[in-house]
Design an enzyme around this catalytic site. Structure first.
Site, short mmCIF file in Angstrom:
data_model
loop_
_atom_site.label_atom_id
_atom_site.label_comp_id
_atom_site.label_asym_id
_atom_site.label_seq_id
_atom_site.Cartn_x
_atom_site.Cartn_y
_atom_site.Cartn_z
CG ASP A 131 84.74 36.75 90.44
OD1 ASP A 131 83.49 36.28 90.86
OD2 ASP A 131 85.14 37.51 89.59
CG HIS A 174 81.58 37.78 93.74
ND1 HIS A 174 82.32 38.85 91.98
CD2 HIS A 174 82.59 38.46 94.65
CE1 HIS A 174 83.15 39.68 92.85
NE2 HIS A 174 83.76 39.72 94.24
#
Length: 549
Positions: free
Chosen positions: A298, A332
């Site tokens: 993430d 991300h």
């Protein structure tokens, strides 16, 4: 230690721009000294965990022995608790003040898959109070605390988290299914237990609302994945040299800490790790993150400060930080602010970082209802390669789906829930490969405001896309794009400046201006002859909104 010569705006001077009323310019920039993060200091006394019966066989549970060593050193006034080389199985470790937990090279703290060892406790989930399982390593209200060395902290995260079939190879998926757990009814998601499945598919809340206590969540314990390392309200915290990996949720989470240093650590999570953030620096003051390498599932290096009303009531911005000389291989976002930034963020400097293969590079995200002011963020010497989406990204519609194209253009009343992103300077940015070079999407009632981007080379499919931005300046920017119709797209932008823009020969359209609210857009010192068509105006944009010199 944290005195650096950075050609960024003087923080005192930048206070003059806090209302966004005056546009920044390069003339306002000067060398400045940054705040210092105080370092923890420890006594030389060293105690090995083996002195209290710890066994490195990868099977024996060493929780009690490690805690005895920590208690003994703490009672003597502090020092070093040494974890020698070996594979040390353990339950949750609770740190104490004046303790340096030092992991020797080839030492691995492997946290037990036995979830009964992790007590239900009051914690936080994405900026709000929530029931969580006890973190593998935690500390509350401490001073002088560190985790150092060349060893590994492994959270055994796979036993905690769900995974989608689409995220794994066929062979890996078969291994996962054969390991136990249960499948979602459609057979496309693996859950570690029926309890986890019931909580997930039933959308059960983990938030600690009025009258709720952690014990009330026992029927969904498996679902309450712990963050790997959490320091809450601590002072003089040091993480150095260690590898932190395989967390059940966020990996490193300093919360409301002061004088924080994270140096030369490695953070690794699988790409499929849901909420597998690398570092979430939340409501912290005076911090340094340097020399770190991250490869996570993430956001990699993320700035947060609480969510919505709860974060605004806390009122603790993440502030006064330097993030330098770091490498991010997957995530991300390389450097991220938000979306839980309701307490604000300010005076953060990002320098000499490399992002390779991340979804986004510099990522700023929020949404109506968050509130909070994000300002005085400076990024310099940022190098990116193979960015899957946008190199520089601002979006105040995070996770918002529009029923119609016009929904985005609707202006709402400005209130305490309106997020503000303003007063930033990005300099010397190079990106080789992205979907878009720059994407900015503010709110109709609160544009992203007063952003300077200069000395940039962006190779991407598309160049610049800007919606609801005000006082945005691009200077000496080279755009190498696959799509040139247009190279630059502006919708309802105001006071936008382009100076010395370079772009592909024979581009279809250089700049497209849309929207009746677009005004005062100027482009100077640019060769317009390279474009087959210099400008387009549509959707109410007037010719006077754009000036080309």
């Amino acid at each position: 230690m944290m005195t650096f010569k950075l050609r960024f705006a003087n923080i005192a001077l930048m206070a003059l721009y806090s209302l966004g009323a005056v546009a920044q310019s390069s003339e306002n920039y000067s060398w400045t000294n940054l705040p210092k993060a105080r370092q923890p200091v420890f006594k030389q006394d060293t105690v090995r965990i083996t002195a209290y019966g710890a066994t490195p066989d990868g099977h024996t549970l060493n929780t009690e022995a490690i805690h005895k060593a920590i208690d003994a050193v703490n009672k003597k006034g502090g020092g070093v608790v040494l974890v020698p080389a070996g594979l040390w199985m353990t339950g949750p470790i609770v740190m104490k003040s004046n303790i340096n937990l030092h992991l020797s090279e080839n030492a691995t703290l492997l946290f037990t898959p036995d979830k009964t060892q992790y007590a239900l406790t009051e914690g936080f989930y994405e900026g709000k109070s929530a029931a969580r399982n006890q973190s593998p390593i935690s500390g509350i209200d401490l001073e002088n605390v560190a985790i150092t060395g060349k060893g590994i902290v492994d959270g055994n995260g796979d036993v905690w988290r769900a995974v989608h079939k689409s995220q794994l190879t066929e062979s890996h998926w078969k291994e996962k299914v054969a390991s136990g757990g249960v499948l979602k009814d459609d057979g496309k998601t693996w859950y570690p237990s029926q309890q986890f499945k019931d909580a997930s598919t039933g959308n059960k809340s983990m938030l600690l609302t009025a009258g709720k206590k952690p014990a009330d969540f026992a029927d969904m314990k498996d679902f309450l994945r712990p963050n790997l390392v959490v320091f809450n309200n601590c002072k003089k915290v040091l993480l150095e040299g260690v590898t932190f990996q395989n967390s059940a949720a966020w990996c490193i989470h300093p919360l409301m800490c002061e004088d924080l240093t994270i140096r030369n650590v490695r953070v690794k999570n699988p790409e499929y790790a849901h909420n597998g953030d690398g570092m979430d620096i939340e409501s912290c003051k005076n911090f340094l993150i340097e020399g770190c390498t991250l490869d996570v599932g993430d956001d990699a290096i993320c700035i947060k400060s609480g969510k919505d009303e709860e974060g605004r009531k806390r009122g603790m911005p993440t502030e006064n930080g330097l993030i330098r000389n770091n490498i991010v291989y997957n995530g991300h976002g390389g450097f991220v602010v938000g979306s839980e930034m309701s307490g604000g963020a300010r005076n953060i400097f990002v320098q000499n970082c490399t992002f390779m293969g991340t979804d986004k590079g510099l990522r700023f995200k929020s949404v109506r209802g968050r509130g909070g002011v994000v300002e005085k963020i400076y990024a310099k010497d940022i190098y990116m390669k193979d960015i899957a989406q946008e190199a520089v990204f601002f979006d105040l519609f995070y996770f918002v789906k529009f029923a119609t194209d016009g929904a985005r253009d609707m202006r709402e009343v400005v209130n305490e829930g309106t997020p503000v992103f303003r007063d930033m300077h990005f300099e010397n940015i190079v990106c080789n490969g992205a979907t878009k070079g720059v994407f900015i999407r503010g709110l109709a009632e609160m544009p992203v405001r007063n952003i300077v981007m200069e000395n940039m080379v962006l190779k991407a499919e598309k160049g610049i896309e800007l919606t609801d931005g005000d006082q945005i300046r691009f200077k000496n920017v080279k755009l190498i794009t696959e799509h040139t119709k247009p190279v630059i797209f502006i919708e309802n932008g105001t006071q936008i400046r382009f100076d010395e823009i370079s772009y592909n020969d024979k581009s279809d359209v250089l700049i497209s201006v849309n929207g009746e609210r677009s005004a005062d857009i100027k482009m100077d010192n640019t060769d317009f002859s390279k474009a087959q068509k210099t400008k387009e105006l549509s959707n109410g944009a007037q010719d006077k909104s754009l000036t080309l010199k």
